[in-house]
Design an enzyme around this catalytic site. Sequence first.
Site, PDB file in Angstrom:
ATOM      1  N   HIS A  72      15.742  -5.819   4.111  1.00  0.00           N
ATOM      2  CA  HIS A  72      16.489  -7.080   3.979  1.00  0.00           C
ATOM      3  C   HIS A  72      17.988  -6.829   4.034  1.00  0.00           C
ATOM      4  O   HIS A  72      18.505  -5.933   3.370  1.00  0.00           O
ATOM      5  CB  HIS A  72      16.132  -7.773   2.652  1.00  0.00           C
ATOM      6  CG  HIS A  72      14.852  -8.540   2.727  1.00  0.00           C
ATOM      7  ND1 HIS A  72      14.558  -9.566   1.871  1.00  0.00           N
ATOM      8  CD2 HIS A  72      13.783  -8.416   3.554  1.00  0.00           C
ATOM      9  CE1 HIS A  72      13.380 -10.069   2.175  1.00  0.00           C
ATOM     10  NE2 HIS A  72      12.871  -9.381   3.196  1.00  0.00           N
ATOM     11  N   TYR A 200      17.259 -17.242  -4.840  1.00  0.00           N
ATOM     12  CA  TYR A 200      17.375 -17.476  -6.283  1.00  0.00           C
ATOM     13  C   TYR A 200      17.987 -18.867  -6.433  1.00  0.00           C
ATOM     14  O   TYR A 200      19.061 -19.124  -5.887  1.00  0.00           O
ATOM     15  CB  TYR A 200      18.317 -16.473  -6.933  1.00  0.00           C
ATOM     16  CG  TYR A 200      17.868 -15.034  -6.938  1.00  0.00           C
ATOM     17  CD1 TYR A 200      18.010 -14.236  -5.799  1.00  0.00           C
ATOM     18  CD2 TYR A 200      17.322 -14.463  -8.087  1.00  0.00           C
ATOM     19  CE1 TYR A 200      17.621 -12.896  -5.816  1.00  0.00           C
ATOM     20  CE2 TYR A 200      16.931 -13.124  -8.108  1.00  0.00           C
ATOM     21  CZ  TYR A 200      17.088 -12.357  -6.972  1.00  0.00           C
ATOM     22  OH  TYR A 200      16.698 -11.032  -6.984  1.00  0.00           O
ATOM     23  N   PRO A 292      14.644  -9.813 -15.144  1.00  0.00           N
ATOM     24  CA  PRO A 292      14.280  -9.495 -13.753  1.00  0.00           C
ATOM     25  C   PRO A 292      15.205 -10.107 -12.700  1.00  0.00           C
ATOM     26  O   PRO A 292      15.076  -9.817 -11.518  1.00  0.00           O
ATOM     27  CB  PRO A 292      12.864 -10.063 -13.626  1.00  0.00           C
ATOM     28  CG  PRO A 292      12.778 -11.089 -14.685  1.00  0.00           C
ATOM     29  CD  PRO A 292      13.657 -10.640 -15.806  1.00  0.00           C
ATOM     30  N   LYS A 296      16.452  -5.101 -11.271  1.00  0.00           N
ATOM     31  CA  LYS A 296      17.096  -3.822 -11.579  1.00  0.00           C
ATOM     32  C   LYS A 296      16.190  -2.853 -12.322  1.00  0.00           C
ATOM     33  O   LYS A 296      16.506  -1.663 -12.418  1.00  0.00           O
ATOM     34  CB  LYS A 296      18.362  -4.065 -12.411  1.00  0.00           C
ATOM     35  CG  LYS A 296      19.459  -4.782 -11.638  1.00  0.00           C
ATOM     36  CD  LYS A 296      19.951  -3.938 -10.504  1.00  0.00           C
ATOM     37  CE  LYS A 296      20.805  -4.710  -9.521  1.00  0.00           C
ATOM     38  NZ  LYS A 296      20.936  -3.991  -8.233  1.00  0.00           N
ATOM     39  N   TYR A 384      24.039  -5.899  -6.173  1.00  0.00           N
ATOM     40  CA  TYR A 384      22.640  -6.157  -5.801  1.00  0.00           C
ATOM     41  C   TYR A 384      22.025  -4.940  -5.104  1.00  0.00           C
ATOM     42  O   TYR A 384      20.887  -4.572  -5.378  1.00  0.00           O
ATOM     43  CB  TYR A 384      22.573  -7.377  -4.870  1.00  0.00           C
ATOM     44  CG  TYR A 384      21.182  -7.960  -4.720  1.00  0.00           C
ATOM     45  CD1 TYR A 384      20.405  -7.670  -3.600  1.00  0.00           C
ATOM     46  CD2 TYR A 384      20.640  -8.788  -5.693  1.00  0.00           C
ATOM     47  CE1 TYR A 384      19.128  -8.202  -3.461  1.00  0.00           C
ATOM     48  CE2 TYR A 384      19.357  -9.320  -5.561  1.00  0.00           C
ATOM     49  CZ  TYR A 384      18.609  -9.023  -4.439  1.00  0.00           C
ATOM     50  OH  TYR A 384      17.341  -9.537  -4.305  1.00  0.00           O
TER      51      TYR A 384
HETATM   52  C1  PHB Z   1       9.724  -9.911  -7.021  1.00  0.00           C
HETATM   53  O1  PHB Z   1       9.556  -9.908  -5.779  1.00  0.00           O
HETATM   54  O2  PHB Z   1       8.772  -9.813  -7.840  1.00  0.00           O
HETATM   55  C2  PHB Z   1      11.135 -10.023  -7.566  1.00  0.00           C
HETATM   56  C3  PHB Z   1      12.201  -9.983  -6.680  1.00  0.00           C
HETATM   57  C4  PHB Z   1      13.491 -10.095  -7.173  1.00  0.00           C
HETATM   58  C5  PHB Z   1      13.692 -10.246  -8.539  1.00  0.00           C
HETATM   59  C6  PHB Z   1      12.607 -10.264  -9.434  1.00  0.00           C
HETATM   60  C7  PHB Z   1      11.320 -10.156  -8.937  1.00  0.00           C
HETATM   61  O3  PHB Z   1      14.950 -10.372  -9.020  1.00  0.00           O
END
Ligand code: PHB
Length: 389
Positions: A72, A200, A292, A296, A384
């Site tokens: 990505h 997000y 989450p 990280k 990130y």
């Molecule tokens: C996930 O794909 O489970 C995932 C991705 C990004 C995050 C948290 C979980 O910040």
Amino acid sequence: MKTDVCIIGAGPAGLLLGHLLKAEGVDCVVIERRSPDYVLSRIRAGVLENITVDLMERIGLDRRLKAEGLVHDGFNLADGERLIRIDIAGLTGQQVYVYGQTEVTRDLMDACEERGLETIYEVEDTALHDIESDAPYVTFDKGGQQQRIDCRIIVGCDGFHGPSRRAIPASVGKEYMLEYPFGWLGILADVPPCNHELIYANHERGFALASMRSETRSRYYVDVPLTDKADDWSDERIWDELAIRLGPDAAANITRGPSIEKSIAPLRSFVFAPMRHGSLMLCGDSAHIVPPTGAKGLNLAASDVHYAAEALTRFFKASDNDAISGYSDKALSRVWKSERFSWSLTNLMHRFPGGGDFERAMQVAELDYIANSRAAQTSIAENYVGLPV
Ligand code: PHB
Ligand code: APR
């Protein structure tokens, strides 16, 4: 049994460290409370920073990750009206891999036998002894027989609930804890993702995250009150809520389907310092937990393991007795910066109960600033993809 390093915990941190030490000729044994299947059943996130990919490359276990992982170049923040794309590749020159962190653990686990990494599963009553001496040891029960591993260093990779952190005297250790007033309800479904990159979202109804495991398997989250239970949320209710919170463009591309996994996880920020005391070192969730938001957790464990493997290799192979003494400060420096980023992104993207109009206005203003500032986007992007180790 006698070895150089006894690693407690065969999650990603413990196995990654074990393979790295084995590759450097440092003798080690890994002990694990659960069965391999149980360890693999843990639901984990899906984004890998370069530090994690680099370590898998170093031990030659990156083949599946590179074959099946999705590369990505960016991710998106949604504010209920628009998508704000963070061009991580253009801003940092780096990318991230989307690859189930459970698959990282599987790749590490599958290589233990052929690589001669001794891993003892389903142990009970693990106890650490004489950690302030140069001859610590670990005892545990296996099949009703008490066993003992004498070693020079113990590394606690036993997660938030393991015994290692608790073996450090309260007079020495300090805990930093923040618990968030919501949880994440996550679902896994064998449907194509609604977007080719992660989204997000901070909607007036709450947080949502659109992620994926592959081009045919999606992972979604919404934040829910801590009093909610997964059974309170039918699949249809989740799909409806995701369509609202992710915004109209994403909603138009959501493919609905039956959830194959549905669970709620609490969110906390936690740090324990120091990450070394005497002959005991801590790596991963045994020393820190992040919410989450930003994925990280595993990647921070990977940087701990990078520092720990470097220090232990110098200690055992170059007789550098000072190498280990610097481990805690070095690891904590990166831990705190990741904690800050995860805490900051959580505060930006979630509606906190009791948060008033001013707090909401601050979130809207910050998202608008990010949408229009390369400097702000660069700061988010470099955190990130993972700060340098
Ligand atoms: C996930 O794909 O489970 C995932 C991705 C990004 C995050 C948290 C979980 O910040
Ligand atoms: N004896 C032996 N093993 C133990 C004991 C014990 N007393 N207590 C816990 N363990 C084992 C657990 O069963 C688990 O398999 O330690 C392991 C710890 O693994 P994780 O909890 O996955 O922690 P870590 O390896 O640090 O993973 C870091 O990976 O996917 C992410 O979100 C995850 O943030 C986490 C990160």
